[in-house]
Scaffold this motif. Structure first.
Motif, short mmCIF file in Angstrom:
data_model
loop_
_atom_site.label_atom_id
_atom_site.label_comp_id
_atom_site.label_asym_id
_atom_site.label_seq_id
_atom_site.Cartn_x
_atom_site.Cartn_y
_atom_site.Cartn_z
N GLU A 224 47.00 47.02 40.52
CA GLU A 224 46.98 46.46 39.17
C GLU A 224 46.36 45.07 39.23
O GLU A 224 46.38 44.41 40.27
CB GLU A 224 48.39 46.36 38.60
CG GLU A 224 49.12 47.68 38.45
CD GLU A 224 48.56 48.57 37.35
OE1 GLU A 224 47.79 48.03 36.51
OE2 GLU A 224 48.88 49.77 37.32
N ILE A 225 45.80 44.62 38.11
CA ILE A 225 45.29 43.26 38.04
C ILE A 225 46.48 42.31 37.98
O ILE A 225 47.31 42.42 37.08
CB ILE A 225 44.39 43.06 36.81
CG1 ILE A 225 43.13 43.91 36.93
CG2 ILE A 225 44.02 41.58 36.65
CD1 ILE A 225 42.23 43.87 35.71
N ILE A 226 46.56 41.39 38.95
CA ILE A 226 47.68 40.45 38.96
C ILE A 226 47.23 39.00 38.72
O ILE A 226 48.06 38.14 38.48
CB ILE A 226 48.51 40.57 40.26
CG1 ILE A 226 47.67 40.32 41.50
CG2 ILE A 226 49.16 41.93 40.34
CD1 ILE A 226 47.84 38.98 42.07
N CYS A 227 45.92 38.77 38.77
CA CYS A 227 45.41 37.43 38.45
C CYS A 227 44.07 37.56 37.76
O CYS A 227 43.15 38.19 38.28
CB CYS A 227 45.29 36.57 39.70
SG CYS A 227 44.76 34.87 39.37
N GLU A 228 43.94 36.97 36.58
CA GLU A 228 42.70 37.02 35.81
C GLU A 228 42.66 35.85 34.83
O GLU A 228 43.68 35.24 34.53
CB GLU A 228 42.61 38.34 35.03
CG GLU A 228 43.74 38.54 34.04
CD GLU A 228 43.70 39.88 33.34
OE1 GLU A 228 42.59 40.39 33.10
OE2 GLU A 228 44.78 40.43 33.02
#
Length: 292
Positions: A224-228
């Motif tokens: 999953e995307i955890i930093c953006e």
């Protein structure tokens, strides 16, 4: 009786003449609607990054470019470092990459004519949902990965993504391989993401390739995307024609045609619409001539 026969024959002849006349008119009218075929101007060879190929962007743009200009775009997708090396060796006519400092050096060293910004997207850190909570703070994420010895898969291939990752570690004055769970895959983005998924590890990816792989993977990715969203994670792409003064045999006319087309309203609109229908968002944002 004879007069009746004559009238019948006359009517048949007039009908035949009218039919022939109508056929000629239809053919002329149909021909007038035909679009002139663009002259075939041969191949244009490009070196580019894995992200522009793996996302499907080039497969989307190439037919439009062919129709507009007559050039058949062919490409080799590798890391940015290797793509620029192909340009330095005169193996291609144009490069499309994403590492500004390296691009500027390529031009300064005389291998490229001019660097032209063309589009951007962003990098994201992907991985397990725990123990790192979703955030915009890339500094806290990389610091936590090191402090807690969390598994991290690096591309380690001198690509634009690899350069960005190494730059973040350098900014933080952290030596990443002090983490015993830091691994360099030496492979492209797709393979690196697959490895990170298998090892439940974190990694830095361009958003487009991650979304494409997550959608198309045979086995569902758990990453999953955890930093953006951090400004430091913007990912600018530049296009550069290989210098004909160094390599006279390069197709400079074709390279300049590609640069003009991809920076034109037609090319920029094509970039803007790519991915919207499939992913609900554009995978690249056009910004010809303007760095992010």
């Amino acid at each position: 009786m004879k007069k009746g026969i004559f009238m019948v024959i006359l009517l048949l002849v007039l009908a035949l003449i009218a039919g022939c006349s109508s056929g000629k008119s239809d053919k002329k009218e149909a021909g007038a609607e035909e679009t002139p075929v663009t002259e075939d101007k041969g191949k244009l060879m490009m070196a580019t990054t894995t992200s522009t190929a793996d996302t499907g962007l080039l497969d989307f743009l190439a037919p439009k470019f062919k129709e507009a200009t007559g050039y058949t775009l062919e490409w080799t997708s590798v890391g940015t470092g290797e793509a620029l090396k192909m340009g330095e060796d005169g193996q291609v006519d144009v490069v499309l990459v994403h590492a500004k400092a390296s691009e500027e050096k390529f031009v300064a060293d005389g291998y490229g004519v001019k660097r032209v910004p063309v589009m951007y997207n962003d990098f994201v850190v992907v991985g397990p949902k725990e123990p790192i909570a979703h955030t915009e703070d890339i500094i806290s994420v990389f610091t936590q990965i090191t402090a807690e010895n969390l598994p991290f898969i690096s591309r380690g291939d001198d690509s634009g993504t690899d350069k960005k990752e190494k730059g973040i570690w350098k900014t933080l004055e952290i030596t990443p391989d002090t983490n015993s769970n830091y691994i360099q895959s030496g492979q492209g983005m797709g393979a690196t993401l697959t490895m990170a998924d298998e090892k439940k590890a974190y990694c830095l990816s361009d958003r487009g390739t991650f979304l494409k792989l997550k959608k198309d993977a045979t086995l569902e990715l758990e990453l999953e995307i955890i930093c953006e969203g951090a400004k430091d994670l913007l990912n600018q792409y530049g296009v550069i024609a290989v210098n004909p003064e160094k390599y006279p045999e390069v197709n400079i006319e074709g390279a300049n045609t590609f640069i003009e087309w991809i920076c034109s309203s037609e090319g920029q609109e094509a970039i803007r619409e790519f991915g919207v229908e499939e992913f609900g968002q554009a995978l690249f944002i056009p910004n010809a001539g303007e760095d992010k």
